[in-house]
Design a protein around this motif. Structure first.
Motif, PDB file in Angstrom:
ATOM      1  N   ASP A 169      -1.697   5.433   7.720  1.00 26.67           N
ATOM      2  CA  ASP A 169      -1.541   5.453   6.268  1.00 26.67           C
ATOM      3  C   ASP A 169      -1.436   6.906   5.798  1.00 26.67           C
ATOM      4  N   LYS A 179      -8.879  -0.872   2.385  1.00 32.21           N
ATOM      5  CA  LYS A 179      -7.767  -0.700   3.314  1.00 32.21           C
ATOM      6  C   LYS A 179      -7.875  -1.688   4.475  1.00 32.21           C
ATOM      7  N   ASP A 190      -7.236  -5.182   3.210  1.00 28.56           N
ATOM      8  CA  ASP A 190      -5.803  -5.368   2.965  1.00 28.56           C
ATOM      9  C   ASP A 190      -5.061  -5.637   4.272  1.00 28.56           C
ATOM     10  N   SER A 194      -1.353  -2.089  -0.189  1.00 26.81           N
ATOM     11  CA  SER A 194      -2.590  -1.450  -0.637  1.00 26.81           C
ATOM     12  C   SER A 194      -3.033  -1.955  -2.003  1.00 26.81           C
TER      13      SER A 194
END
Length: 190
Positions: A16, A44, A47, A54
């Motif tokens: 990320d 995170k 998700d 996000s």
């Protein structure tokens, strides 16, 4: 601690670019024992486990530990500096050397001890980028609850406050696979 979960956490964060960007900003502040935690990590992972893009964060929780300057105004000055440099990000900066006062605890020894008093085991996790650009993490209760989508109060956390927080957050609506436990270990249906 499962090495597989550790590896998975690090891979999730490393993949990320936005998270790495934030971690570089925090590292460059050069605050003592500094970390980014709570929803930054928790959301995170949730998700990813739910196959979602996000989820927007309320704020980016930066913690550090500096006994020499525990006044709240210092945190506010750091937040102001960050907001002026990064207008689109909402920063929350807290020196854990003073947070025991708010929480009614004895003084914390460091950030690791401080986050052990955060509300949920899956929230009590923080990460940082070290000088060699490697992800480090701390998780007083391990990573299992986070990755198993379990929401459980940390030992000793006020259960009424915990349950109010669960209702306010509405996590079950955002991440429907979560298993939310009350202090009595019964699932909640938020």
């Amino acid at each position: 601690m499962s090495l597989n979960l550790e590896k998975e956490l690090i891979e999730i964060i490393e993949s990320d670019l936005w998270m790495i960007y934030v971690l570089k900003i925090v590292r460059d502040l050069k605050l003592n024992d500094s970390w980014v935690g709570a929803g930054f990590v928790r959301n995170k992972v949730w998700d990813v486990k739910h196959g979602k893009e996000s989820t927007e964060l309320n704020d980016i929780d930066i913690i550090y530990f500096d006994k020499t300057n525990p006044i709240k105004e210092n945190d506010s000055q750091i937040e102001t500096k960050l907001k002026s440099m990064h207008l689109n990000l909402n920063w929350s900066v807290k020196n854990q050397a003073r947070m025991h006062l708010r929480n009614g605890h004895k003084p914390y020894a460091d950030c690791h001890e401080a986050i052990s008093f955060w509300p949920e085991t899956a929230t009590s996790i923080a990460v940082r980028l070290n000088s060699k650009n490697r992800i480090e993490y701390m998780a007083p209760y391990g990573l299992e609850d986070l990755f198993n989508l379990l929401v459980i109060p940390t030992p000793g956390f006020d259960l009424a406050t915990y349950n109010e927080r669960i209702q306010e957050k509405g996590w079950k609506e955002k991440w429907n696979q979560l298993e939310i436990k009350t202090g009595s270990e019964k699932s909640m249906t938020s």
